[in-house]
Design an enzyme around this catalytic site. Structure first.
Site, mmCIF file in Angstrom:
data_model
loop_
_atom_site.group_PDB
_atom_site.id
_atom_site.type_symbol
_atom_site.label_atom_id
_atom_site.label_comp_id
_atom_site.label_asym_id
_atom_site.label_seq_id
_atom_site.Cartn_x
_atom_site.Cartn_y
_atom_site.Cartn_z
ATOM 1 N N GLN A 255 0.794 -1.242 0.011
ATOM 2 C CA GLN A 255 -0.040 0.039 0.153
ATOM 3 C C GLN A 255 0.708 1.077 -0.035
ATOM 4 O OE1 GLN A 255 -3.134 -0.295 -0.297
ATOM 5 N NE2 GLN A 255 -3.116 2.012 -0.682
ATOM 6 N N HIS A 258 2.274 3.010 -3.237
ATOM 7 C CA HIS A 258 1.174 3.627 -4.258
ATOM 8 C C HIS A 258 1.793 5.185 -4.351
ATOM 9 C CE1 HIS A 258 -1.831 1.574 -5.791
ATOM 10 N NE2 HIS A 258 -2.033 0.847 -4.784
ATOM 11 N N GLU A 321 -10.568 1.682 2.890
ATOM 12 C CA GLU A 321 -10.770 1.265 1.756
ATOM 13 C C GLU A 321 -10.552 -0.264 1.578
ATOM 14 O OE1 GLU A 321 -7.766 2.657 -1.137
ATOM 15 O OE2 GLU A 321 -8.958 2.317 -2.890
ATOM 16 N N HIS A 322 -9.440 -0.675 1.830
ATOM 17 C CA HIS A 322 -8.963 -2.228 1.905
ATOM 18 C C HIS A 322 -8.890 -2.482 3.478
ATOM 19 C CE1 HIS A 322 -7.307 -0.563 -1.489
ATOM 20 N NE2 HIS A 322 -7.751 -1.402 -2.181
ATOM 21 N N ASP A 355 -6.563 -6.334 -6.244
ATOM 22 C CA ASP A 355 -6.073 -5.002 -7.151
ATOM 23 C C ASP A 355 -5.985 -5.394 -8.493
ATOM 24 O OD1 ASP A 355 -5.712 -3.566 -4.879
ATOM 25 O OD2 ASP A 355 -3.638 -3.982 -4.480
ATOM 26 N N HIS A 414 -53.709 16.343 -6.809
ATOM 27 C CA HIS A 414 -53.454 14.873 -6.641
ATOM 28 C C HIS A 414 -54.432 13.865 -6.331
ATOM 29 C CE1 HIS A 414 -49.319 16.739 -6.156
ATOM 30 N NE2 HIS A 414 -48.875 15.447 -6.175
#
Ligand SMILES: *Cc1c(COP(=O)(O)O)cnc(C)c1O
Length: 777
Positions: A255, A258, A321-322, A355, A414
């Site tokens: 990670q 990145h 996220e993960h 991934d 209505h």
């Protein structure tokens, strides 16, 4: 990596905070780029590409020769890998195509939902430090499965004005034929407005740096949909020391490489294991090509040591996220995880599988958006349209609900839109029913007309036989091994003699209470119809209305318990049912036969005359009229006059078409054989006329006693076997009578019945006792 051991809430909050992005002049840069692209289109894109990517582009679209060249440049191994990944991604996303079904929410009201592709989807794939061709698969494949008709890709060119060959190969694999050489905020602006080369998109997908992210948010304000707000990538790894430290270290670094802003959190339950992992991280960093970036990211990341039972709470508050969860607490923690983008379970499941190639999508919510957003999936490329269609039957069933709600919201327009249709449908129906359907059918609930009655074995065969092997009974010979039918025919014929009505006009119920319930059910549509009844009267009427979803319209009697026919008719008007207890309980009063028939003639709905006490004044009964009036149902019982309350036998007496309709909704065999046999014998032996005379004599004796009693204010006229009288402090007297062992009924709480007691006529001895106790008081 920071290490926190059993951190306080504040320490935890600080550690889990995402860094705030600087966005001071981002806004003006983005709006400037959008303005340029909107006015100058392709020309602006080329100029901005020269400015930001330092390359001059003549043709924005990637040409066929460029695709061919890329195809040759990608290695065989990589092509094979991309193919395997594409297959898995396709397989998983195809599994998300779930069929939806039509639902008939009310009879005649059909609703359904259908997924339809978003027509024009613009996909963005960043260039920058790593060519993210995997993202091309993750966005392109679901777009293809969804069936979006215009699918294209924007990605920045390199200094030579080229696109990475793997990106172009992946685009082909994902079914994307058009790729544009444009990146950054200008690409997003191009997709938002459309240019000479690039079509306008309905929805923009894909990751990017802070400019791209800000541009997507800008586009959103212009009315273009985006996949989700994007931020730096994140992982939270939760593991104990049953997992090799090298696995954990590798996942954290995967990670961290990145970007320098990547977020990495490590949860464990032992400081010693954290130390092992930290050592291992150093070892692996030494040989990692992107060590520089990873090291930067690791500086800002945190290891947290807490008991495993607290992990899920930290995970849910961070919403990674993960999430990678490994080791002996897997199940314990997983059960409680509710906020995460994608979860990787067990020691073998590196995030990298997801991934690239396992099939799940890697475009996931970051920055805590996992609390409320899902990752990209097939759903991201479709919108769902709901449909509905209301038939004539649907109008009848749902119109009143809508009208009531619209009027309560004071939206008369209505309400009208439904009213005009309801009126039209009813006028058509009246026309049709008047020539094809009998009057009685029009009184039966619309949605019951096509109910096929359940037919039990003994309904189908009414004759005699020697061997009955037809009703699933047990051949074991006991007195009760057979279902009661056809015994009811014999009982009906006894009742027919006693009451002087034809058998075919009799329906039998478990007490007249069941008969009344079935009449409500058969005729009144829940939440649409109302039932009117005189007040005070038998307390079960409003209860039956309630349990059948029918509105109640009580019609109040005056202080003498009288009311005119016209008053009844005007108040009952519009109701489906009008229930009149005659003679009335608890007052004992009577409405004479002529007036009852006047009501039956004039009332538009069904008139139910509850004649529970009619045996004491038979001349007022309307049973002999049931074949003359399709809207008349008379209810009687053997409970009161005939002294069979314990047997629970009640009947509806009405024209035979009503009897058939009631039979079609009643439970099979609702009267037991014991009850039926006993009643048959009783009816054969009873001398009702003699009993009646006795009771009426006793009633008159009680009336004259009460009238002569100075305390009694009023004795109400009665035709039944009970007397209602008014006496001051009725409740006190009622309680005193109880102490003396005499139980009467306190009716004081009923409408207009303040200070009233009701006494039923008993045997001579019982009545004497009542008189004696009243005198003592
Ligand atoms: C008692 C009573 C009933 C119920 O009679 P069952 O046949 O015993 O269920 C119905 N209506 C009135 C007015 C009653 O007083």
């Amino acid at each position: 990596m920071k290490v926190l051991i059993n951190p306080s809430q504040l320490e935890l909050t600080l550690a889990l905070n995402r860094p705030k992005l600087e966005s001071t002049n981002l806004e003006s840069i983005i709006s400037d780029i959008f303005t340029q692209v909107e006015s100058d289109k392709d020309k602006a894109l080329k100029a901005l590409t020269l400015q930001f990517d330092q390359v001059s582009i003549t043709d924005l679209a990637v040409s066929k020769p460029e695709f061919d060249e890329a195809n040759q440049l990608v290695s065989f191994e990589l092509k094979e890998a991309i193919q395997v990944a594409a297959q898995n991604i396709e397989r998983f996303h195809r599994s998300q195509e779930n069929k939806e079904y039509e639902v008939e929410t009310s009879p005649g009201v059909v609703c359904w939902r259908k997924s339809l592709p978003i027509q024009r989807v613009g996909l963005y794939v960043p260039g920058g430090t790593a060519p993210l061709f995997s993202t091309v698969l993750m966005l392109g494949i679901p777009a293809k499965i969804a069936g979006s008709s215009i699918r294209y890709l924007c990605t920045p060119p390199n200094r030579e004005g080229k696109i990475h060959p793997a990106i172009l190969f992946a685009a082909k694999m994902a079914g994307i034929e058009t790729v544009y050489k444009v990146g950054g905020a200008q690409a997003i602006a191009a997709m938002s407005f459309g240019t000479e080369s690039i079509p306008k998109a309905d929805k923009i997908f894909g990751p990017g740096n802070q400019y791209v992210t800000a541009a997507k948010q800008y586009a959103q304000r212009l009315g273009i949909a985006i996949d989700m707000p994007a931020g730096p990538s994140e992982v939270l790894v939760a593991a104990d020391n049953s997992i090799p430290a090298s696995f954990v270290a590798a996942d954290l670094l995967a990670q961290a490489e990145h970007g320098t802003d990547s977020q990495v959190i490590f949860l464990s339950d032992q400081i010693l294991f954290v130390d092992e992992v930290l050592t291992e991280i150093e070892k692996q960093l030494a040989i990692l090509p992107r060590a520089g970036i990873a090291r930067e990211a690791m500086k800002a990341s945190t290891a947290i040591v807490v008991e495993a039972e607290n992990w899920s709470e930290i995970i849910n508050s961070y919403a990674p996220e993960h999430l990678i969860i490994m080791g002996k607490y897997e199940e314990l923690v997983l059960k409680k995880v509710i906020n995460a983008g994608s979860v990787f379970i067990g020691k073998n499941t590196a995030e990298s599988f997801g991934d690239y190639a396992s099939g799940t999508n890697h475009t996931l919510p970051t920055s805590g958006f996992a609390r409320s957003y899902s990752g990209v999936s097939l759903d991201s490329f479709v919108k769902k349209i709901t449909y509905q269609k209301v038939s004539d039957e649907g109008i009848r069933n749902l119109a009143q609900t809508v009208i009531t709600m619209a009027e309560a919201e004071e939206l008369q327009g209505h309400a009208n839109a439904v009213k005009v249709r309801l009126e039209y449908a009813s006028s058509i129906r009246e026309q049709q029913t008047s020539d094809s359907v009998s009057k009685i059918q029009t009184f039966i609930r619309n949605d019951f007309r096509d109910v096929k009655s359940y037919s039990s074995a003994r309904d189908e065969f009414e004759g005699l036989g020697e061997v009955f092997l037809d009703a699933n009974e047990n051949g074991l010979v006991t007195a009760y091994n057979r279902y009661p039918d056809p015994l009811q025919f014999e009982l009906k014929s006894e009742i027919s003699i006693a009451k002087n009505v034809p058998s075919e006009n009799i329906f039998l119920g478990n007490g007249s209470d069941e008969v009344l319930d079935l009449i409500f059910r058969l005729t009144a549509t829940p939440f649409l119809d109302s039932a009117a009844y005189l007040n005070p009267s038998y307390g079960m009427y409003p209860v039956l209305a309630k349990v059948n979803g029918v509105r109640t319209i009580p019609i109040n009697l005056d202080s003498k318990f009288n009311i005119s026919v016209s008053e009844i008719l005007s108040q009952a008007n519009g109701s489906k049912l009008l229930v009149i207890c005659n003679p009335n309980n608890p007052t004992g009063g009577i409405i004479c036969k002529t007036k009852i028939l006047e009501i039956v003639k004039e009332f538009n709905g069904v008139v139910v005359i509850d004649e529970a006490y009619i045996d004491f004044c038979t001349s007022n009964s309307v049973v002999d009229e049931v074949n003359n009036y399709p809207n008349l149902i008379v209810v009687q019982t053997l409970s009161k006059a005939y002294g069979m309350a314990g047997l629970r036998i009640g009947m509806a007496i009405a024209s035979s078409e009503w009897i058939t309709a009631l039979n079609s909704i009643k439970p099979p065999y609702n009267l037991s054989s014991l009850v039926q046999k006993t009643a048959i014998n009783e009816l054969k032996s009873i001398n009702w006329k003699a009993i009646k005379t006795g009771i009426i004599n006793e009633r008159e004796r009680l009336i004259s006693f009460l009238k002569s009693n100075k305390k009694v204010i009023e004795v109400f006229p009665t035709e039944a076997n009970f007397i209602l009288f008014r006496i001051p402090n009725a409740t006190e007297i009622y309680n005193k009578l109880i102490k003396k062992g005499v139980i009467v009924r306190n009716r004081s709480t009923q409408y207009n019945c303040a200070d009233t007691l009701r006494v039923s006529v008993g045997t001579k001895i019982e009545n004497d006792k009542f008189i004696q106790m009243m005198q003592k008081l």
